[in-house]
Design an enzyme around this catalytic site. Structure first.
Site, PDB file in Angstrom:
ATOM      1  N   SER A 157      -3.993   5.368   5.799  1.00  0.00           N
ATOM      2  CA  SER A 157      -4.016   6.741   5.295  1.00  0.00           C
ATOM      3  C   SER A 157      -5.411   7.299   5.527  1.00  0.00           C
ATOM      4  CB  SER A 157      -3.712   6.733   3.789  1.00  0.00           C
ATOM      5  OG  SER A 157      -4.024   7.982   3.214  1.00  0.00           O
ATOM      6  N   TYR A 170      -4.689   3.852  -4.789  1.00  0.00           N
ATOM      7  CA  TYR A 170      -4.023   4.052  -3.494  1.00  0.00           C
ATOM      8  C   TYR A 170      -5.051   4.053  -2.367  1.00  0.00           C
ATOM      9  CZ  TYR A 170      -1.348   6.432   0.205  1.00  0.00           C
ATOM     10  OH  TYR A 170      -0.750   6.770   1.402  1.00  0.00           O
TER      11      TYR A 170
HETATM   12  P1  NDP Z   1       7.992   7.315   0.732  1.00  0.00           P
HETATM   13  O1  NDP Z   1       7.583   7.242  -0.702  1.00  0.00           O
HETATM   14  O2  NDP Z   1       8.821   8.448   1.193  1.00  0.00           O
HETATM   15  O3  NDP Z   1       8.710   5.950   1.147  1.00  0.00           O
HETATM   16  C1  NDP Z   1       8.141   4.731   0.783  1.00  0.00           C
HETATM   17  C2  NDP Z   1       9.128   3.626   1.027  1.00  0.00           C
HETATM   18  O4  NDP Z   1       8.544   2.420   0.484  1.00  0.00           O
HETATM   19  C3  NDP Z   1      10.443   3.838   0.299  1.00  0.00           C
HETATM   20  O5  NDP Z   1      11.502   3.414   1.108  1.00  0.00           O
HETATM   21  C4  NDP Z   1      10.296   2.962  -0.925  1.00  0.00           C
HETATM   22  O6  NDP Z   1      11.512   2.456  -1.427  1.00  0.00           O
HETATM   23  C5  NDP Z   1       9.476   1.799  -0.373  1.00  0.00           C
HETATM   24  N1  NDP Z   1       8.850   1.081  -1.473  1.00  0.00           N
HETATM   25  C6  NDP Z   1       8.035   1.585  -2.431  1.00  0.00           C
HETATM   26  N2  NDP Z   1       7.755   0.630  -3.322  1.00  0.00           N
HETATM   27  C7  NDP Z   1       8.393  -0.498  -2.926  1.00  0.00           C
HETATM   28  C8  NDP Z   1       8.526  -1.788  -3.461  1.00  0.00           C
HETATM   29  N3  NDP Z   1       7.949  -2.129  -4.614  1.00  0.00           N
HETATM   30  N4  NDP Z   1       9.260  -2.696  -2.802  1.00  0.00           N
HETATM   31  C9  NDP Z   1       9.874  -2.373  -1.651  1.00  0.00           C
HETATM   32  N5  NDP Z   1       9.824  -1.139  -1.099  1.00  0.00           N
HETATM   33  C10 NDP Z   1       9.095  -0.215  -1.740  1.00  0.00           C
HETATM   34  O7  NDP Z   1       6.625   7.245   1.538  1.00  0.00           O
HETATM   35  P2  NDP Z   1       6.250   7.684   3.032  1.00  0.00           P
HETATM   36  O8  NDP Z   1       7.412   7.472   3.923  1.00  0.00           O
HETATM   37  O9  NDP Z   1       5.591   8.985   2.969  1.00  0.00           O
HETATM   38  O10 NDP Z   1       5.097   6.622   3.329  1.00  0.00           O
HETATM   39  C11 NDP Z   1       5.255   5.546   4.223  1.00  0.00           C
HETATM   40  C12 NDP Z   1       3.889   4.974   4.471  1.00  0.00           C
HETATM   41  O11 NDP Z   1       3.050   5.978   5.064  1.00  0.00           O
HETATM   42  C13 NDP Z   1       3.154   4.509   3.214  1.00  0.00           C
HETATM   43  O12 NDP Z   1       2.430   3.335   3.502  1.00  0.00           O
HETATM   44  C14 NDP Z   1       2.206   5.658   2.920  1.00  0.00           C
HETATM   45  O13 NDP Z   1       1.080   5.214   2.201  1.00  0.00           O
HETATM   46  C15 NDP Z   1       1.851   6.094   4.325  1.00  0.00           C
HETATM   47  N6  NDP Z   1       1.336   7.459   4.435  1.00  0.00           N
HETATM   48  C16 NDP Z   1       2.179   8.523   4.237  1.00  0.00           C
HETATM   49  C17 NDP Z   1       1.690   9.817   4.369  1.00  0.00           C
HETATM   50  C18 NDP Z   1       2.562  11.018   4.188  1.00  0.00           C
HETATM   51  O14 NDP Z   1       2.045  12.159   4.295  1.00  0.00           O
HETATM   52  N7  NDP Z   1       3.851  10.877   3.946  1.00  0.00           N
HETATM   53  C19 NDP Z   1       0.270  10.075   4.703  1.00  0.00           C
HETATM   54  C20 NDP Z   1      -0.515   8.875   4.891  1.00  0.00           C
HETATM   55  C21 NDP Z   1       0.021   7.627   4.750  1.00  0.00           C
HETATM   56  P3  NDP Z   1      12.476   3.371  -2.355  1.00  0.00           P
HETATM   57  O15 NDP Z   1      12.993   4.413  -1.434  1.00  0.00           O
HETATM   58  O16 NDP Z   1      13.495   2.412  -2.804  1.00  0.00           O
HETATM   59  O17 NDP Z   1      11.616   3.925  -3.430  1.00  0.00           O
END
Ligand code: NDP
Length: 251
Positions: A157, A170
């Site tokens: 990030s 985070y």
């Molecule tokens: P979302 O919150 O939309 O999706 C995150 C996913 O991770 C979900 O499928 C969620 O599952 C899963 N997850 C969360 N906690 C757990 C857990 N304890 N065990 C297993 N799975 C888990 O996030 P994004 O798609 O936006 O983010 C994806 C990645 O990109 C992350 O690493 C984030 O930090 C990074 N990122 C995103 C940005 C953005 O603008 N979107 C910017 C910079 C970085 P569930 O659906 O069941 O909750």
């Protein structure tokens, strides 16, 4: 600046014969990546905490004629090292190798000053975003070593490269993610078939972004699908010479 080579385009079946594991595959960027990898020929292993979301991704892949995916319902907040060793053992009994591992699952935690951050939440963020990624990588290394070329991608990030107020655990977890990537890449780069990089998606229209910026119109940012060429490139053999790099999907 994009890291994609000039004129690079994903070829239709370029991930055929590859097995790729994606964490957080049920939603957001992880879901888009899993679908995109499957559309380019990969067998995908869908790891996430909400089984119904993984099943929906599974159903889409089957409906589109993709290779039958695997579903691995796992809550990374609760998973132990032993659980992940056992998971790797089960996988090794059913597939010969793992060609790629996308560490995508993360939690945001609270947007608060460090002075008000709860220690329990801090630990939970580190568990999901860092500890689980370390333990899963370690458990799966023997299977990654069986692939002719393997790619490990950690999801970073902007706040993991430059600290920013109120991003708390985070942001710190993403700095740790970068450190994990660098150490592993340095260990494996010269001596193995495994390359290791980090990818900062930039602002993407997902549930996490909408939570972090509730006042922002969601359409301000691209959809995960619009950026998928970066994830495809890193999982394809075209990125075989890239190792130890902190990459960004948007400028
Ligand atoms: P979302 O919150 O939309 O999706 C995150 C996913 O991770 C979900 O499928 C969620 O599952 C899963 N997850 C969360 N906690 C757990 C857990 N304890 N065990 C297993 N799975 C888990 O996030 P994004 O798609 O936006 O983010 C994806 C990645 O990109 C992350 O690493 C984030 O930090 C990074 N990122 C995103 C940005 C953005 O603008 N979107 C910017 C910079 C970085 P569930 O659906 O069941 O909750």
């Amino acid at each position: 600046m994009t890291f994609l080579p000039d004129q690079w385009r994903p070829q239709p079946n370029m991930l055929a014969e590859k097995t790729l594991l994606i964490t957080g595959a049920g939603d957001g960027i992880g879901k888009a990546a899993a679908l995109s990898f499957a559309r380019h020929g990969a067998e995908v292993l869908l790891l996430g905490r909400t089984e119904a979301k993984l099943e929906a991704v599974y159903d889409t892949i089957i409906a589109e004629g993709g290779a039958v995916p695997g579903i691995i319902p796992t809550d990374l907040a609760k998973v132990s090292h032993d659980d992940l060793i056992a998971l790797a053992g089960e996988l090794a009994n059913s597939i010969p190798k793992l060609d790629g591992l996308l560490h995508n699952a993360s939690i945001l935690g609270d947007r608060k000053p460090l002075a008000q951050t709860s220690a329990a939440l801090w630990h939970q963020i580190m568990q999901v975003n860092v500890n689980a990624a370390f333990m899963l990588t370690q458990a799966l290394l023997p299977m990654l070593e069986q692939a002719p070329l393997a790619s490990v991608v950690f999801t970073s990030s902007g706040v993991g490269r430059q600290g920013r107020a109120f991003w708390g655990g985070y942001a710190v977890s993403k700095f740790a993610t970068e450190g994990l990537m660098q150490v592993l890449a340095d260990e494996l780069g010269e001596t193995s078939n495994i390359r290791v990089n980090s990818l900062n998606p930039g602002a993407v229209n997902t549930a996490m972004r909408r939570t972090a910026y509730p006042a922002e119109p969601p359409q301000t940012n691209p959809s995960p699908e619009a950026l998928m060429q970066h994830w495809l490139f890193l999982m394809s053999d075209d990125s075989r010479n890239i190792n130890g790099e902190a990459l960004s999907a948007q400028s």
